[in-house]
Design an enzyme around this catalytic site. Structure first.
Site, mmCIF file in Angstrom:
data_model
loop_
_atom_site.group_PDB
_atom_site.id
_atom_site.type_symbol
_atom_site.label_atom_id
_atom_site.label_comp_id
_atom_site.label_asym_id
_atom_site.label_seq_id
_atom_site.Cartn_x
_atom_site.Cartn_y
_atom_site.Cartn_z
ATOM 1 N N ALA A 9 80.252 8.961 63.187
ATOM 2 C CA ALA A 9 80.991 10.106 63.621
ATOM 3 C C ALA A 9 80.774 11.624 63.032
ATOM 4 O O ALA A 9 79.693 11.823 62.865
ATOM 5 C CB ALA A 9 82.434 9.845 63.705
ATOM 6 N N CYS A 10 81.919 12.461 62.630
ATOM 7 C CA CYS A 10 81.588 13.599 62.242
ATOM 8 C C CYS A 10 80.819 13.421 60.614
ATOM 9 O O CYS A 10 80.569 14.751 60.396
ATOM 10 C CB CYS A 10 82.806 14.540 62.130
ATOM 11 S SG CYS A 10 83.482 14.630 63.658
ATOM 12 N N SER A 11 80.973 12.442 60.068
ATOM 13 C CA SER A 11 80.275 12.463 58.708
ATOM 14 C C SER A 11 78.771 12.093 58.856
ATOM 15 O O SER A 11 78.240 11.729 57.780
ATOM 16 C CB SER A 11 80.951 11.446 58.039
ATOM 17 O OG SER A 11 82.519 11.683 57.566
ATOM 18 N N SER B 294 81.076 18.439 65.432
ATOM 19 C CA SER B 294 80.851 17.190 64.754
ATOM 20 C C SER B 294 80.227 17.331 63.457
ATOM 21 O O SER B 294 80.333 18.064 62.602
ATOM 22 C CB SER B 294 80.565 16.236 65.521
ATOM 23 O OG SER B 294 80.661 14.804 65.354
ATOM 24 N N SER B 295 79.267 16.170 63.392
ATOM 25 C CA SER B 295 78.252 16.061 62.241
ATOM 26 C C SER B 295 77.486 17.399 61.797
ATOM 27 O O SER B 295 77.188 17.609 60.696
ATOM 28 C CB SER B 295 77.397 14.980 62.158
ATOM 29 O OG SER B 295 76.407 15.090 63.141
#
Length: 375
Positions: free
Chosen positions: A155-157, A335-336
């Protein structure tokens, strides 16, 4: 063991922009249309009327003023309310690869490298256009890179997790040079008909070139340490494993709200911020870097209030101008890619020896931190 460095970054920015004013006008037109169609049910108390959005609400809730998208026509059509991204034939370049190649070429140019010198590509993103073949392998072919590639999703990481994976391989000697690419088409997974989240996301692609320190040809940042953490939570979720494409394609599917991006914002704010702040502080302490040593924080660009809170906790004071740069006012939540956009745009002014932290966080829950020092 080899010392990994970041020697180049690149950002692909779509040409289309949706301002808050445009977004609010489209959303309110959709709300009025739905409320008129459901007037009897609303009057009978069987369903609730959809409230209007406003520019003031969006800025107050997020700090976002606009967002870049791959298609604005569908999003701003009250009868569609999602981007119109026609499905591409199997022999056409995928949309994520198209975005990625632009970002990769910019990162390669900054580092003075040719794609043929790259022997690892990681496509790390929240939303992938297909299950397989891996987007990374298509990017590899389009660039003319060697070695191998694979996709990953945290996900965002995803960007910081991808950087850790690439840095570990460089340290061990299994690769010399790697591109970590983050093509994010968040607009295709956002529920634009939900007032509470219709303003959150934008589209972008970023690329980060990592290589051995002895190979770096110009300015670079040494990667002092990387650290990742995950802790399961359902408070941020996306059940859709594919991009929403044309309206005709989606009309054949059940109109299920739970298949698009969803989050419990209050719980996320309450639970994630302490996790992220603690993660960064423990990370820097373990490598003998103090709060006072940090010249910059390049944080995940989700929400201005969240970043302000984390910046204050990590630095032990209110960040001064430039210490914790935000880009979400222009790009929204990408996001990422968000923390990499911030790093790419706000790192050139650091002096040799200056230390900072790239950190991303999000669904999972997940947190990834990369401590870097200007060489």
């Amino acid at each position: 063991m080899h010392q990994p460095v970041i020697s180049g970054t690149g950002v692909f920015t779509p040409t289309e922009i949706i301002s808050n004013a445009e977004l609010v006008e489209a959303f309110n037109a959709y709300a009025d249309k739905q409320n008129a169609a459901q007037a009897d049910a609303i009057a009978a108390g069987e369903t609730d009327a959809i409230g209007h959005s406003s520019e003031e609400f969006i800025v107050s809730a997020s700090g976002i003023h606009q967002r870049y998208v791959m298609d604005k026509s569908g999003v701003l059509d009250p009868d569609v309310m999602h981007p119109s991204l026609p499905e591409r034939a199997d022999d056409e370049m995928g949309i994520m690869t198209e975005m990625s190649v632009d970002a990769c070429k910019k990162a390669l140019a900054q580092s003075g490298r040719d794609a043929s010198e790259v022997d690892l590509i990681i496509c790390a993103a929240s939303n992938h256009e297909r299950a397989y073949p891996a987007i990374a392998i298509e990017i590899q072919q389009a660039l003319g890179a060697g070695g191998f590639g694979f996709d990953m999703n945290v996900a965002c990481s995803s960007a910081t997790f991808g950087i850790q994976a690439a840095a570990d391989m460089i340290r061990s000697g299994s690769v010399r040079r790697a591109l970590v690419v983050n093509p994010e088409i968040c607009s295709a997974h956002l529920e634009w008909r939900d007032r509470d989240c219709h303003f959150i996301f934008g589209d972008v692609a970023t690329a980060t070139l990592l290589e051995r320190k002895e190979d770096a040809q110009g300015d670079h940042f040494e990667i002092l340490s990387t650290r990742c953490l995950t802790q399961f939570s359902n408070n941020i979720r996306n059940n859709n494993g594919f991009l929403r494409r044309t309206r005709e394609a989606t009309n054949d599917l059940p109109d299920r709200r739970d298949m698009q991006f969803m989050q419990n914002g209050r719980k996320v704010f309450k639970e994630v911020l302490p996790i992220v702040s603690k993660h960064i502080l423990e990370h820097i302490a373990d490598i003998n870097v103090s709060q006072d040593d940090l010249k910059r924080l390049w944080l995940h660009q989700a929400n201005k209030s969240m970043n302000d809170f984390i910046g204050k906790k990590v630095l032990g004071r209110v960040p001064e101008d430039g210490e914790q740069p935000n880009i979400l006012q222009d790009y929204a939540n990408t996001s990422s890619a968000g923390s990499i956009i911030a790093f790419s745009k706000f790192s050139d002014d650091l002096a040799p020896g200056d230390t900072g932290v790239i950190c991303s966080f999000g669904a999972g829950y997940s947190v990834g931190s990369v401590v870097v020092r200007r060489a």
